[in-house]
Structure formats: C-alpha cells, structure tokens
Design an enzyme around this catalytic site. Structure first.
Site, PDB file in Angstrom:
ATOM      1  N   GLU A 190      39.772 144.109  -0.226  1.00 28.69           N
ATOM      2  CA  GLU A 190      38.409 143.260   0.592  1.00 28.69           C
ATOM      3  C   GLU A 190      37.133 143.619  -0.019  1.00 28.69           C
ATOM      4  OE1 GLU A 190      39.654 144.806   4.672  1.00 28.69           O
ATOM      5  OE2 GLU A 190      39.481 142.773   5.266  1.00 28.69           O
ATOM      6  N   ASN A 217      36.545 153.511   0.583  1.00 27.25           N
ATOM      7  CA  ASN A 217      37.772 152.797   0.078  1.00 27.25           C
ATOM      8  C   ASN A 217      37.793 152.240  -1.475  1.00 27.25           C
ATOM      9  OD1 ASN A 217      38.114 152.769   2.909  1.00 27.25           O
ATOM     10  ND2 ASN A 217      38.458 150.621   3.087  1.00 27.25           N
ATOM     11  N   ILE A 259      47.380 146.039  11.888  1.00 25.17           N
ATOM     12  CA  ILE A 259      46.314 146.186  12.924  1.00 25.17           C
ATOM     13  C   ILE A 259      46.782 145.245  14.193  1.00 25.17           C
ATOM     14  CG2 ILE A 259      43.983 145.523  13.747  1.00 25.17           C
ATOM     15  CD1 ILE A 259      43.798 148.376  12.532  1.00 25.17           C
ATOM     16  N   ASN A 296      33.393 152.160   4.959  1.00 26.11           N
ATOM     17  CA  ASN A 296      34.493 151.271   4.085  1.00 26.11           C
ATOM     18  C   ASN A 296      33.870 151.486   2.610  1.00 26.11           C
ATOM     19  OD1 ASN A 296      35.355 149.416   6.686  1.00 26.11           O
ATOM     20  ND2 ASN A 296      36.702 151.022   5.901  1.00 26.11           N
ATOM     21  N   ASN A 298      37.262 144.255   9.117  1.00 28.57           N
ATOM     22  CA  ASN A 298      36.096 145.152   8.434  1.00 28.57           C
ATOM     23  C   ASN A 298      35.433 144.057   7.399  1.00 28.57           C
ATOM     24  OD1 ASN A 298      37.024 147.512   9.198  1.00 28.57           O
ATOM     25  ND2 ASN A 298      38.270 148.078   7.413  1.00 28.57           N
ATOM     26  N   GLY A 358      47.638 137.032  12.313  1.00 28.54           N
ATOM     27  CA  GLY A 358      47.641 137.807  11.184  1.00 28.54           C
ATOM     28  C   GLY A 358      48.301 139.169  11.784  1.00 28.54           C
ATOM     29  N   LYS A 406      30.357 150.527  10.105  1.00 30.72           N
ATOM     30  CA  LYS A 406      31.714 150.596   9.303  1.00 30.72           C
ATOM     31  C   LYS A 406      31.813 150.027   7.962  1.00 30.72           C
ATOM     32  CE  LYS A 406      36.148 151.150   9.471  1.00 30.72           C
ATOM     33  NZ  LYS A 406      37.305 150.138   9.951  1.00 30.72           N
TER      34      LYS A 406
HETATM   35  N1  LIG Z   1      44.919 148.632   8.388  1.00 30.45           N
HETATM   36  C1  LIG Z   1      43.881 149.356   9.094  1.00 30.45           C
HETATM   37  O1  LIG Z   1      44.121 150.719   9.064  1.00 30.45           O
HETATM   38  C2  LIG Z   1      42.615 148.914   9.355  1.00 30.45           C
HETATM   39  C3  LIG Z   1      42.155 147.521   9.110  1.00 30.45           C
HETATM   40  N2  LIG Z   1      41.152 147.051   9.434  1.00 30.45           N
HETATM   41  C4  LIG Z   1      40.881 145.586   9.168  1.00 30.45           C
HETATM   42  O2  LIG Z   1      41.720 144.699   9.775  1.00 30.45           O
HETATM   43  C5  LIG Z   1      41.995 143.657   9.275  1.00 30.45           C
HETATM   44  C6  LIG Z   1      43.445 143.295   8.953  1.00 30.45           C
HETATM   45  O3  LIG Z   1      43.931 144.458   8.318  1.00 30.45           O
HETATM   46  P1  LIG Z   1      45.467 145.035   8.156  1.00 30.45           P
HETATM   47  O4  LIG Z   1      46.101 144.778   9.464  1.00 30.45           O
HETATM   48  O5  LIG Z   1      45.506 146.136   7.507  1.00 30.45           O
HETATM   49  O6  LIG Z   1      45.888 143.624   7.104  1.00 30.45           O
HETATM   50  P2  LIG Z   1      47.546 143.180   6.942  1.00 30.45           P
HETATM   51  O7  LIG Z   1      47.597 142.733   5.705  1.00 30.45           O
HETATM   52  O8  LIG Z   1      48.364 144.360   7.281  1.00 30.45           O
HETATM   53  O9  LIG Z   1      47.841 142.074   8.083  1.00 30.45           O
HETATM   54  C7  LIG Z   1      47.252 140.582   7.865  1.00 30.45           C
HETATM   55  C8  LIG Z   1      48.337 139.852   7.976  1.00 30.45           C
HETATM   56  O10 LIG Z   1      48.047 138.557   8.158  1.00 30.45           O
HETATM   57  C9  LIG Z   1      48.830 137.673   7.458  1.00 30.45           C
HETATM   58  N3  LIG Z   1      48.064 136.292   7.194  1.00 30.45           N
HETATM   59  C10 LIG Z   1      47.060 136.168   6.196  1.00 30.45           C
HETATM   60  N4  LIG Z   1      46.676 134.972   6.384  1.00 30.45           N
HETATM   61  C11 LIG Z   1      47.461 134.255   7.153  1.00 30.45           C
HETATM   62  C12 LIG Z   1      47.401 133.207   7.794  1.00 30.45           C
HETATM   63  N5  LIG Z   1      46.966 132.064   7.301  1.00 30.45           N
HETATM   64  N6  LIG Z   1      48.526 132.802   8.724  1.00 30.45           N
HETATM   65  C13 LIG Z   1      49.317 133.740   9.124  1.00 30.45           C
HETATM   66  N7  LIG Z   1      49.254 135.181   8.688  1.00 30.45           N
HETATM   67  C14 LIG Z   1      48.326 135.509   7.872  1.00 30.45           C
HETATM   68  C15 LIG Z   1      49.240 138.360   6.147  1.00 30.45           C
HETATM   69  O11 LIG Z   1      49.914 138.009   5.165  1.00 30.45           O
HETATM   70  P3  LIG Z   1      50.221 138.368   3.610  1.00 30.45           P
HETATM   71  O12 LIG Z   1      50.445 139.869   3.519  1.00 30.45           O
HETATM   72  O13 LIG Z   1      51.136 137.711   3.114  1.00 30.45           O
HETATM   73  O14 LIG Z   1      48.629 137.992   3.242  1.00 30.45           O
HETATM   74  C16 LIG Z   1      49.204 139.817   6.712  1.00 30.45           C
HETATM   75  O15 LIG Z   1      50.723 139.728   7.264  1.00 30.45           O
HETATM   76  C17 LIG Z   1      41.171 143.867   7.814  1.00 30.45           C
HETATM   77  O16 LIG Z   1      39.766 143.237   7.918  1.00 30.45           O
HETATM   78  C18 LIG Z   1      40.940 145.272   7.781  1.00 30.45           C
HETATM   79  O17 LIG Z   1      39.958 145.760   6.992  1.00 30.45           O
HETATM   80  C19 LIG Z   1      40.247 147.725  10.094  1.00 30.45           C
HETATM   81  C20 LIG Z   1      40.485 149.167  10.473  1.00 30.45           C
HETATM   82  C21 LIG Z   1      41.726 149.515  10.105  1.00 30.45           C
HETATM   83  C1  LIG Z   2      41.776 152.839   8.737  1.00 31.10           C
HETATM   84  C2  LIG Z   2      40.484 153.129   8.773  1.00 31.10           C
HETATM   85  C3  LIG Z   2      39.660 152.741  10.264  1.00 31.10           C
HETATM   86  C4  LIG Z   2      39.937 154.356   8.206  1.00 31.10           C
HETATM   87  O1  LIG Z   2      39.806 155.163   9.074  1.00 31.10           O
HETATM   88  C5  LIG Z   2      39.624 151.933   7.715  1.00 31.10           C
HETATM   89  O2  LIG Z   2      38.880 151.139   7.869  1.00 31.10           O
HETATM   90  C6  LIG Z   2      40.340 151.607   6.338  1.00 31.10           C
HETATM   91  O3  LIG Z   2      41.464 152.201   5.783  1.00 31.10           O
HETATM   92  O4  LIG Z   2      39.952 150.708   5.668  1.00 31.10           O
END
Ligand SMILES: NC(=O)C1=CN([C@@H]2O[C@H](COP(=O)(O)OP(=O)(O)OC[C@H]3O[C@@H](n4cnc5c(N)ncnc54)[C@H](OP(=O)(O)O)[C@@H]3O)[C@@H](O)[C@H]2O)C=CC1
Ligand SMILES: CC(C)(CO)C(=O)C(=O)O
Length: 329
Positions: free
Chosen positions: A285, A206, A17, A202, A112, A13, A198
């Site tokens: 989410e 959020n 992050i 959120n 999350n 993914g 967390k």
């Molecule tokens: N971004 C942030 O600031 C924060 C995020 N988090 C948590 O981290 C997690 C990830 O968030 P984030 O990075 O923002 O998410 P993103 O959507 O940026 O990244 C997830 C990626 O995974 C891809 N994906 C989904 N399913 C598959 C699969 N089966 N095979 C391959 N790739 C796949 C998605 O593609 P597609 O877009 O096509 O679905 C996307 O590119 C979440 O639970 C979020 O709540 C926690 C703290 C901070």
């Molecule tokens: C980036 C972060 C950690 C907030 O600080 C988050 O959890 C969100 O945007 O969902």
C-alpha cells in the site's frame, strides 16, 4: 434502517481484518456475508473460519459461512458494507460492492492510507460513505485462520463528508463493542485527524519494517532507524501544515515521542502489513502511504527526501519479489 430492522453486514474483502470483523459480528448472531477470493475464501467455505489471538478463539462453522457467490446473496442489498481490501483494490472492489449497497446503507472503509474515502464517495455518494481508523493487527497464518496479533487503540468510526444513516453507524459501533472489539464513533474532524494520525504511524514504520524485514519494536530500539523515522515524521508535518490537516499532535517532536513511548510498545512484535505483503509477493500500500505524501508534497513544492526514497525502495522490493532476484541475487 427503522427500529425493527437488523443490519445486514457484507464483508467485502475477507482477508485478515475483514475475517476478524466478520467472525466477531457472527459471534453475536448478526447476519454476515463474506466476499473474498483465493485460498482463504476457499478454506473458510470448506472448513469454516477460525479466529485466534489476543481476543480469544472463535469458530464460524462451514454450514454457517455465508458467501457472496451464492446467487441469492447477489440479489440482496446490504445495509452495511465493510470494505476491507488493500488500497490498491479500492476502486474495483468499491465499484463491485456499490451494486449491493442498500439505498440508505453505508459503506465503511476499513483501510489504511489516503484516498480511499474519496474513491468510495465517488462511487456510492458522500451520504453513504463512512471512514474508520483501525489499529488492531491481524494476519492469515494459514488459509481459514485469522489471528489477532496486537491492539493499540479502539476502532474509530466517523462521517468524513456529511451525515450518513446514523442509526446504522451507531449500530455498527454497538455491534463491534458487543462482540468484543473496542470501538467509538467520533466527529468528522476527529475521523480525519485519526486517519492522518494512522498515516503518520504507518508511514513511519511500515516501509522501514518491510525493507529491513524486522518487527516494529526493532525500529524503535535502534538509533539509525529512529533518525529515519524522525525525518519521515517531520516531512509529513510539513505537508499537513501546507494542507491545513488537523493532526491530533502538537508537532513533529510531540508525535515522535508519542510513537516511541506509547504507540510502539503494545505493537512491538508486530510485523508491518507491508512486510507481510512483500513476503507474500503482493503489491504493497506504499502508494496510499509514503507515496501519497510524496505526491502531495510535490504539488505543494515541499521536499520530502525520506518519504521519496522509502517509496522508491519499496517499489524496487515489490518488483524484485514478483520478478525474482535476477542473476546477482
Ligand atoms: N492486517 C492488519 O493488521 C491491518 C490492516 N489494515 C488495513 O486494512 C485493509 C485490509 O488489510 P488486510 O485485511 O490485511 O488485507 P488482506 O490482503 O488480508 O485482505 C484483503 C482481501 O480482499 C481480497 N480482495 C481484493 N480485491 C477483491 C475484490 N475485488 N473482490 C473480492 N475480494 C477482494 C484480497 O484478495 P487477494 O489477496 O487475492 O488480493 C484479500 O483476500 C488495508 O487497507 C490495511 O492497510 C489496517 C489495520 C491493520
Ligand atoms: C497492524 C497495524 C495496526 C499495526 O499495529 C498496522 O497498521 C499495519 O501493520 O499496517
């Protein structure tokens, strides 16, 4: 993992992050493979992965980007899979990634929300499941670029169910720290408590940030939004009391103050990931956050009108964004 082996990381993914974690692990010369999809994956394959923001600049050049779609990579078994998909994709992604996990490896939920750890454990076993609490922010402003926006605390890693391969868990913690990402390993009780902590954060910020389309800071500055936040928090504390969840705060008042005085200031300018999802017309989410609270509350006959209403409004917004506004706007 024995002493002589190095970890092999698979980022499952590679979005906001996952790209930051993978890019930083690459910086300290670890073996990192990226699994992802869409325009961001295509861009990092062709132009490399650029990381920018509060932790500095880094480039993984295209010739050093290792992508899972290479058939040889699909034969490999990885010691440490960082599952960094949104909660709605956990079941499918963890099922796919499970095939690639070494027998004594670990799959770490970098996510999350509630329910992800249980889903992973069902697919790879409790002995290979690790939980994380991530509270730095990341965005993909343009494909190929991951930006670290804010950081509120260390990444926490822990065993949610039973002991896992501890050498791998320690190595992950050490590698993150060496790469410049603050991280700590914590006990089973602490990781559950941190996950719920967390969830509180959120759930409080959020959906409101996404509905009102404002950064976190604005929610703390206004009396109206502060009242709603208070209502959300009080309901979650009632659910936690019923489920005997060990929260890291004494009570709703204590957490409300901590949120406004300590957690909000360093993330004031951050736009909730839920807002970013809505603007990008993606599903949010909400079901793993306020929606999960509403479900658990119903099972325990606890009224949670604030969480119920926010869940319904976000679902409306998800539909409106994906179907268009209709004739009345
Ligand atoms: N971004 C942030 O600031 C924060 C995020 N988090 C948590 O981290 C997690 C990830 O968030 P984030 O990075 O923002 O998410 P993103 O959507 O940026 O990244 C997830 C990626 O995974 C891809 N994906 C989904 N399913 C598959 C699969 N089966 N095979 C391959 N790739 C796949 C998605 O593609 P597609 O877009 O096509 O679905 C996307 O590119 C979440 O639970 C979020 O709540 C926690 C703290 C901070
Ligand atoms: C980036 C972060 C950690 C907030 O600080 C988050 O959890 C969100 O945007 O969902």
């Amino acid at each position: 993992m024995n002493e002589s082996q190095s970890p092999t990381y698979l980022i499952y993914g590679a979005g906001a992050i996952g790209s930051v974690l993978g890019g930083f692990l690459h910086k300290i010369n670890r073996s990192v493979t990226f699994a992802g999809r869409g325009s961001h994956l295509l861009a990092i394959k062709e132009q490399g992965l650029r990381i920018t923001g509060i932790w500095g600049e880094h480039l993984v050049p295209p010739e050093e980007i290792d992508i899972l779609s290479d058939p040889l990579n699909r034969e490999k078994r990885y010691s440490t899979i960082l599952l960094s998909v949104k909660s709605k994709d956990t079941e499918t992604a963890a099922r796919e990634a499970a095939e690639l996990l070494a027998e004594d490896g670990i799959m770490v939920s970098i996510q999350n929300g509630l329910g992800n750890w249980e889903t992973i454990a069902r697919l790879v076993g409790e002995k290979r499941t690790v939980g994380a609490r991530v509270i730095f922010g990341a965005e993909i402003p343009v494909p190929g670029l991951a930006k670290v926006t804010v950081n509120a605390d260390d990444v926490l890693l822990g065993e949610p169910f039973c002991p896992v391969n501890r050498a791998l868990l320690q190595t992950l913690k050490d590698d993150l720290r060496l790469s410049g990402i603050p991280a700590r390993a914590v006990s089973k009780e602490e990781i559950w408590s941190a996950l719920w902590g967390k969830v509180l954060y959120n759930c409080s910020l959020n959906p409101l940030g996404a509905i009102l389309e404002v950064p976190y800071g604005r929610l703390g500055e206004n009396e109206e939004t502060r009242m709603i936040i208070r209502g959300i928090i009080e309901e979650i504390f009632l659910v936690c009391q019923a489920l005997k969840v060990p929260l890291p705060y004494k009570g709703a008042d204590d957490y409300y103050r901590f949120l406004l005085e300590t957690q909000l200031p360093p993330t004031r300018d951050h736009r909730a990931s839920m807002l970013q999802d809505i603007l990008a017309k993606r599903k949010t989410e909400i079901e793993a956050l306020n929606g999960a609270i509403s479900r658990l509350a119903r099972e325990n006959e606890i009224p949670t009108p604030y969480n119920d209403l926010l869940t319904l409004l976000i679902k409306f917004k998800e539909k409106r964004e994906s179907q268009g506004p209709g004739p009345q706007g």
